[in-house]
Design an enzyme around this catalytic site. Structure first.
Site, PDB file in Angstrom:
ATOM      1  N   CYS A 113       2.671   0.210 -14.181  1.00  0.00           N
ATOM      2  CA  CYS A 113       2.064   0.621 -12.909  1.00  0.00           C
ATOM      3  C   CYS A 113       1.873   2.132 -12.796  1.00  0.00           C
ATOM      4  O   CYS A 113       1.083   2.600 -11.978  1.00  0.00           O
ATOM      5  CB  CYS A 113       2.902   0.106 -11.737  1.00  0.00           C
ATOM      6  SG  CYS A 113       3.056  -1.692 -11.696  1.00  0.00           S
ATOM      7  N   HIS A 246       0.955   4.118  -5.335  1.00  0.00           N
ATOM      8  CA  HIS A 246       0.792   2.832  -6.017  1.00  0.00           C
ATOM      9  C   HIS A 246       0.833   1.706  -5.001  1.00  0.00           C
ATOM     10  O   HIS A 246       1.745   1.619  -4.181  1.00  0.00           O
ATOM     11  CB  HIS A 246       1.903   2.665  -7.056  1.00  0.00           C
ATOM     12  CG  HIS A 246       1.957   1.309  -7.672  1.00  0.00           C
ATOM     13  ND1 HIS A 246       0.830   0.660  -8.136  1.00  0.00           N
ATOM     14  CD2 HIS A 246       3.003   0.467  -7.908  1.00  0.00           C
ATOM     15  CE1 HIS A 246       1.184  -0.518  -8.629  1.00  0.00           C
ATOM     16  NE2 HIS A 246       2.494  -0.664  -8.500  1.00  0.00           N
ATOM     17  N   ASN A 276      -1.046  -6.060  -6.032  1.00  0.00           N
ATOM     18  CA  ASN A 276      -0.595  -5.083  -7.020  1.00  0.00           C
ATOM     19  C   ASN A 276      -1.358  -5.307  -8.323  1.00  0.00           C
ATOM     20  O   ASN A 276      -1.170  -6.316  -8.997  1.00  0.00           O
ATOM     21  CB  ASN A 276       0.912  -5.239  -7.238  1.00  0.00           C
ATOM     22  CG  ASN A 276       1.477  -4.220  -8.223  1.00  0.00           C
ATOM     23  OD1 ASN A 276       0.742  -3.510  -8.895  1.00  0.00           O
ATOM     24  ND2 ASN A 276       2.797  -4.161  -8.308  1.00  0.00           N
TER      25      ASN A 276
END
Length: 319
Positions: A113, A246, A276
């Site tokens: 990520c 994020h 996500n």
């Protein structure tokens, strides 16, 4: 002094949209449960014949078009991904071939990520060093292929997609990528991982996560990294126009904002739209901010992400 500036932004989401209600038909969950805990309302899933490189190419085309840069002027392609088409060759070389960027060299970066921040830092330094003038930086993932679709603690969280930016050499003193800071703590690698691997057992495996502990580290480390980059550049929160974190969990974003006293209206939120997407998260959020009219020229922006490893990073950019 050479400095890299974002000249173009592009994003791509697959056609197949899966709502929380649709997920609730296959796993014990509900729209209310997911939204309350994550802020996620839907996610996009790649078609069976759609590869990470396919999505990366679509996002890259839009970024190039937005920048006005010709594909033959691209010197470097960096793809941040943890779900490449194959173990090898790199996704980036496949993207290079599909885009016909014949003058570029290409490679992947894997920081999950945090990958897009890592890729930005690498491309920025190539430009600053004078080795390249134009770089394509792409985050692309098909997270749906490493999910256990019976595990509601993970399968509701992720989606597929890609985002890209074009970085180009720019000599203006106060424009472009001003500062990046990267971090990692390998002692925490067992908090978030896949159950498989090429050398480990020869299969891709599925995501395994200690969600509570990851959540705590995310708040702590994202907050500290933002403070560090502000202090390093003698800036205050008031001077920053946008914070692009994020897009993993709305509660993480809200708690970081609360801890640092960042006005909520300065936080870019797109997780409700695409869940996500790992390395694609930051460029997707940037693209959303630009397309919705939020992001404007000369805006000062902080990008920050955390991922498995544990890795994390922060980037200060003047648009």
């Amino acid at each position: 002094m050479r400095r890299s500036r974002i000249l173009g932004i592009g994003s791509y989401l697959p056609k197949s949209l899966v709502t929380n209600d649709e997920l609730a038909c296959t796993v014990e969950t509900s729209d209310e449960w997911i939204v309350k805990r994550t802020g996620i309302r839907q996610r996009y899933i790649a078609a069976d014949d759609q590869m990470t490189s396919d999505m990366a190419v679509e996002a890259a085309k839009l970024a190039l078009n937005d920048s006005g840069i010709n594909k033959q002027d691209v010197d470097l392609i960096v793809v941040a991904t943890t779900t490449p088409d194959r173990t090898f060759p790199s996704c980036a070389t496949i993207v290079q071939s599909k885009l016909e960027c014949k003058n570029a060299f290409a490679f992947d970066i894997q920081a999950v990520c945090s990958g897009f921040i890592y890729a930005m830092a690498i491309a920025d330094n190539f430009i600053k060093s004078g080795q390249v003038n134009v770089s394509l930086v792409i985050g692309a993932e098909v997270m749906s292929r490493i999910l256990d679709w019976k595990d509601r603690s993970t399968c509701v969280l992720f989606g597929d997609g890609a985002g890209a930016v074009v970085l180009s050499n720019n000599s203006a003193r106060n424009t472009g990528v001003i500062s990046t800071i990267l971090y990692s703590d390998g002692t925490l690698h067992n908090l978030l991982y896949t159950s498989g691997g090429t050398a480990y057992n020869g299969v891709a495996g599925t995501i395994c996560m200690n969600g509570t502990v990851v959540f705590e580290h995310a708040i702590e480390k994202l907050s500290a990294s933002i403070v560090e980059i502000l202090n390093k550049n003698n800036l205050s929160i008031d001077e920053v126009n946008w914070f692009v974190l994020h897009q993993a969990n709305i509660r993480i974003i809200e708690l970081v904002a609360r801890r640092l006293k960042i006005p909520s209206e300065k936080m870019v939120i797109s997780i409700n739209q695409h869940a996500n997407t790992s390395a694609a998260s930051i460029p997707l959020a940037l693209s959303y901010a630009k397309n919705s009219g939020k992001l404007k020229q000369d805006d000062l922006v902080i990008l920050a992400a955390i991922g498995a490893g544990i890795t994390w990073g922060v980037c200060l950019v003047r648009m």
